[in-house]
Structures are given as structure tokens and as C-alpha cells.
Design an enzyme around this catalytic site. Structure first.
Site, PDB file in Angstrom:
ATOM      1  CE1 TYR A  36     -72.094 -16.160  69.525  1.00 37.54           C
ATOM      2  CE2 TYR A  36     -72.440 -15.927  71.780  1.00 37.54           C
ATOM      3  CZ  TYR A  36     -72.384 -17.119  70.788  1.00 37.54           C
ATOM      4  OH  TYR A  36     -72.484 -18.287  70.467  1.00 37.54           O
ATOM      5  CD  GLU A  51     -72.693 -20.735  73.322  1.00 31.61           C
ATOM      6  OE1 GLU A  51     -73.485 -19.339  72.579  1.00 31.61           O
ATOM      7  OE2 GLU A  51     -73.506 -21.641  73.747  1.00 31.61           O
ATOM      8  NE  ARG A  84     -70.828 -24.633  76.126  1.00 26.24           N
ATOM      9  CZ  ARG A  84     -71.470 -24.172  75.975  1.00 26.24           C
ATOM     10  NH1 ARG A  84     -71.141 -23.448  75.111  1.00 26.24           N
ATOM     11  NH2 ARG A  84     -73.304 -24.137  76.922  1.00 26.24           N
ATOM     12  CG  ASN A  93     -71.141 -19.117  75.807  1.00 27.41           C
ATOM     13  OD1 ASN A  93     -70.383 -19.450  76.721  1.00 27.41           O
ATOM     14  ND2 ASN A  93     -72.966 -19.121  76.385  1.00 27.41           N
ATOM     15  CG  HIS A 128     -77.288 -24.938  76.319  1.00 26.96           C
ATOM     16  ND1 HIS A 128     -76.087 -24.409  75.275  1.00 26.96           N
ATOM     17  CD2 HIS A 128     -77.503 -24.029  75.058  1.00 26.96           C
ATOM     18  CE1 HIS A 128     -75.409 -23.664  74.492  1.00 26.96           C
ATOM     19  NE2 HIS A 128     -76.860 -23.459  74.529  1.00 26.96           N
ATOM     20  CD  GLU A 171     -74.943 -17.851  76.809  1.00 24.75           C
ATOM     21  OE1 GLU A 171     -76.666 -17.772  76.018  1.00 24.75           O
ATOM     22  OE2 GLU A 171     -74.584 -17.436  75.031  1.00 24.75           O
TER      23      GLU A 171
HETATM   24  C1  FCB Z   1     -75.500 -18.111  72.844  1.00 20.87           C
HETATM   25  C2  FCB Z   1     -76.843 -19.202  73.115  1.00 20.87           C
HETATM   26  C3  FCB Z   1     -76.103 -20.191  72.119  1.00 20.87           C
HETATM   27  C4  FCB Z   1     -76.089 -19.257  70.760  1.00 20.87           C
HETATM   28  C5  FCB Z   1     -75.626 -18.226  70.370  1.00 20.87           C
HETATM   29  C6  FCB Z   1     -75.968 -17.717  68.840  1.00 20.87           C
HETATM   30  O1  FCB Z   1     -76.548 -17.696  73.617  1.00 20.87           O
HETATM   31  O2  FCB Z   1     -75.766 -19.868  73.700  1.00 20.87           O
HETATM   32  O3  FCB Z   1     -77.079 -21.680  71.712  1.00 20.87           O
HETATM   33  O4  FCB Z   1     -77.527 -19.459  70.538  1.00 20.87           O
HETATM   34  O5  FCB Z   1     -75.848 -17.825  71.371  1.00 20.87           O
END
Ligand code: FCB
Length: 454
Positions: A305, A363, A88, A303, A132, A177
């Protein structure tokens, strides 16, 4: 618990997943390409923001970054050797259009054409993201995404790119995002363009969503067999306590953070409770906008985290709700909670709420303070465990019926981490920014052995 005393997690196996599952890494143009003023590329909002003192923590910019613009063959060799079958990337709009209403820049188009050939030659299925975050500065000078003309400019960009690459690139992500584009960039202000106005931010979010909705049929018209979607950053939410005011604050936050995007994308319009709460900050909506946003897509990109904990916080704009820093829990070097089960929790919720069809994890990754040992190796055990544990959680979500079809680790390379500059590393590959030497980290080696089933 720190990473150091965490026991070795059980290793998931590639054979636990479908044989046609996609295994990739994700990157983005501004974070890796460098070559900031080469071949006709013009200034982006991130160049301007990074040049503003105090905006990026180490005073750096993406002007050189990983110099991927020149070193991509080596980077794609790393991806191929890791055993990836997908990759990607994003396309830098300022390489393609140097001025509003101008002609596309042939050198920029040729660069992405070479890039795509380079992926295909190495067995990497290209997944292109159109936006992006690197908006051309000349568009920001006219109001950026808050100006509806940016929607038209985006559609022209999408048209040109999909015509040029559509024979070879079948997977398209319109936006990465939108929350971050809109809210972090235009209300919280710690990302480009650095504005701090809530009404502007919601108008930006609306235009970003409209541009997505209008781009989908255009991409399909240009690309035979196109698969088109959008990538959202999402978090499972927890209330700070079981007190009614914290639970209510979590609901308010959820209305903006999750439902504000997912509801209109699924034909439900903006959530009424959030519209009531924000009052005059509501965006201007033109006839047909909500229908455009609700276009059917081929997949949803997620995405993930970390989870967020929300507390009632009177006076905390915009909704009297605050995201608390994590308490006594395991965190990464970003200070983000490590919660692998949060991935399954989030996916099950999305599936239950929207049943969106195929989902791709576009992500997922972690930041740790890496150290290079005397032998030149980087044993990033925290990142390796993060990856292993999140894949196990993904496997559990799939077993529970969520149709996840692929996973993109963030990121192939260490890179320019926005407002954190080069202070934060997310790569499976280490970059020595003085020499541009690439070194596969322990996490990258683990992903390789997982993918090659060694
Ligand atoms: C996300 C972003 C990516 C990167 C990660 C850690 O929010 O999409 O570009 O910075 O965080």
C-alpha cells in the site's frame, strides 16, 4: 500535490504483461459477507471487538457488511464483467467450526462450495485465503494464537477446507498479513483481539508462522497440483534523515517488520540483531518449529500500500523507532503516502534478498472519499490514477527481472475497513449500504477497459 491537479498518468496496457498473467480482485470474509449469525456461524474476534465501545470508529461491525453471503452471484457477475480471470477470497473459520474440537458445519462448507462453483462458472480462478483475521472467539477465550493449541485447530480447519474444495481450488494462501494479526492485534491493540502485550504478539507471530509451515504439506497432500503460499504486508522503508541514529532506527524497525517474517520463511531463522534487541519478549520455540516455518512454498504473496518513514524515537516501544506520518507528500484518504515507485522498489528488494520464486501482488489499492454525482456515477479519479500508476510500477519491476505472475486489486467492493468501519472505501465498486446497490466506479471501469483491452 493533490489528486485534483495531478496530470493524467500514461495508461499501461494489458498487453504489456504476460498473456497468462493473473488479474484479480481481493476481498475477505469478515469485510464483505455479513450474515453474521446465519447458518451456524459463531462469533469471531472481530464481532467481539466491534461490539466493544470505542474500538471501531463509527461503532459499526461486519454483521451485515455487503451482504455478500446472499448477494455473491451479483458480485461475481461484476468481477466477470470487469474481465477478471482470478478472485481472492477468504474463508470464515467461524462458519466452519462452531466449537473447539467440534464437527465441521455442513452449511458453512456448502456455502464455500457454492461460492467456488460461482467463481468457476464465471471464469474466476479461485484463490482461497484460510486466515484473514476472523478467528473464532471461543479460541481467543483460550488464549487465541498465543496458545499453541490454535495451531492444531488451524490445521484441522485447513484440512477440512482443502479436502472439501481441493478438487476445484488449487491456489491456497495460509495467512493474510501475519504482522497485522500479531502486532496490530496483540501489541498495538487497534485490531481484534485488542491486546497490548509485545511478548504475546511475538508468540502469536511465531504460532501463525508455525501454522503456515505445517499447513503447507497438509494442503499439498489434500490438493492435487496445489500452489500454496502466504501473503505478507510489506513496505519499502525510508529513514527520516541521513543521521546515523535514524538509519539505525530504520534497521531495527526493518528487523521486526520485514526480516522477522521473511528470514524464517526462507530458512534463516529469526534475525539475531532483533532477537538481541527484544530480549525476554522472544517467543518460545519448540524443536522443529524453525524447520517447519522454512517449508518451500510455491509463491509469495505481497500486499503493498505505502512506504514507511522511520525515525529514532527513544522510549518508543518496542525498539526506540517510530513510523512517522507522511510529510508534504501526496496521500490517500487513509493518510497513506501514494508512492507507486515504492512497489517496484519493494519487489526488487525482495527478489534480491530472498529470490522467493513466483510473486503475486495479493493486495494493492487505495481509499478516497468518493462522491456519487447527480447521474449516479462515481468518478474516483484518485483511485483510478493510483491503480494505473501502480500497474506501471509493477511493469517496471517485471522488466527489471522480478517474476511477478499476477495482481489482485484491493478491493472488488467497498467493505468493512476494520477499525475504520464503513468510513473508508477501497472498492472498485461502490456499495450503498442502505440499499446494497452496487455501482462500478470510474476506477472499476478503467480496470475493465484495461482488462478487456478496449
Ligand atoms: C490490508 C488488509 C485488508 C484491507 C486493506 C486495506 O492490510 O489485508 O483486509 O483492510 O489492508
Amino acid at each position: 500535490m493533490t489528486t485534483a491537479n495531478r496530470p493524467e498518468p500514461a495508461a499501461p496496457a494489458r498487453s504489456d504483461f504476460a498473456s497468462d498473467f493473473l488479474w484479480g480482485c481481493a476481498t475477505s470474509s469478515y469485510q464483505i459477507e455479513g450474515a453474521g449469525s446465519v447458518d451456524g456461524r459463531v462469533e469471531s474476534i472481530w464481532d467481539r471487538f466491534a461490539a466493544t465501545p470505542g474500538k471501531v470508529r463509527d461503532g459499526s461491525s461486519g454483521a451485515v457488511a455487503c451482504d455478500h453471503y446472499h448477494r455473491w452471484p451479483e458480485d461475481f457477475d461484476i468481477g466477470r464483467d470487469m474481465g477478471l480471470n482470478a478472485y481472492r477470497f477468504s474463508i470464515a473459520w467461524p462458519r466452519i467450526f462452531g466449537e473447539a474440537g467440534g464437527q465441521p458445519n455442513q452449511k458453512g462448507l456448502d456455502f464455500y462450495s457454492r461460492l467456488v462453483d460461482g467463481m468457476l462458472e464465471r471464469g474466476l480462478q479461485p484463490w482461497a485465503t484460510l486466515y484473514h483475521w476472523d478467528l473464532p472467539q471461543y479460541l481467543q477465550d483460550r488464549g487465541g494464537w498465543a496458545n499453541r493449541e490454535t495451531v492444531d485447530a488451524f490445521l484441522e480447519f485447513a484440512d477440512v477446507m482443502t479436502r472439501r474444495l481441493g478438487e476445484r481450488v488449487k491456489h491456497w494462501i495460509t495467512h493474510n498479513e501475519p504482522w497485522c494479526t500479531a502486532i496490530i492485534g496483540n501489541f498495538e491493540g487497534w485490531h481484534a483481539p485488542g491486546l497490548t502485550d509485545f511478548k504475546t504478539a511475538l508468540q502469536v507471530a511465531h504460532h501463525v508462522l508455525v501454522s503456515h509451515g505445517k499447513a503447507v504439506p497438509l494442503i499439498r497432500a489434500n490438493v492435487p497440483d496445489a500452489q500454496v503460499g502466504i501473503a505478507l504486508s510489506l513496505h519499502p522503508l525510508r529513514a527520516a534523515s541521513s543521521k546515523p541514529e535514524d538509519l539505525a532506527a530504520m534497521e531495527r524497525h526493518d528487523g521486526l517488520r520485514y526480516r522477522w517474517f521473511l528470514d524464517p520463511l526462507h530458512g534463516r531463522g529469526y534475525p539475531q540483531a532483533t532477537l538481541d534487541a527484544i530480549g525476554d519478549a522472544a517467543p518460545t520455540i519448540l524443536p522443529g518449529d524453525m524447520e517447519a516455518i522454512a517449508v518451500d512454498t510455491d509463491f509469495l504473496g505481497v500486499n503493498y500500500y505505502f512506504p514507511e518513514t522511520i525515525a529514532h524515537a527513544p522510549g518508543h516501544a518496542p525498539l526506540d523507532a517510530e513510523v512517522l506520518p507522511p510529510g508534504e507528500v501526496e496521500t490517500t484518504a487513509m493518510g497513506w503516502e501514494v508512492a507507486p515507485q515504492g512497489l517496484a522498489e519493494l519487489l526488487l528488494r525482495i527478489e534480491k534478498d530472498y529470490h522467493p520464486g513466483p510473486i503475486y501482488i495479493t493486495e494493492n489499492g487505495s481509499c478516497y472519499e468518493d462522491s456519487v454525482d447527480a447521474g449516479g456515477e462515481i468518478d474516483d479519479v484518485g483511485r483510478r490514477h493510483y491503480l494505473m500508476r501502480h500497474l506501471a510500477s509493477l511493469r517496471a519491476a517485471i522488466a527489471d527481472g522480478v517474476p511477478v505472475k499476477g495482481y489482485f486489486a484491493w478491493s472488488l467492493l467497498d467493505n468493512f475497513e476494520w477499525a475504520e468501519g464503513y468510513l473508508r472505501r477501497f472498492g472498485l465498486t461502490h456499495i450503498d449500504y442502505d440499499t446494497q446497490q452496487r455501482t462500478l466506479k470510474g476506477s472499476g471501469k478503467w480496470y475493465r477497459s484495461f482488462l478487456r483491452q478496449e
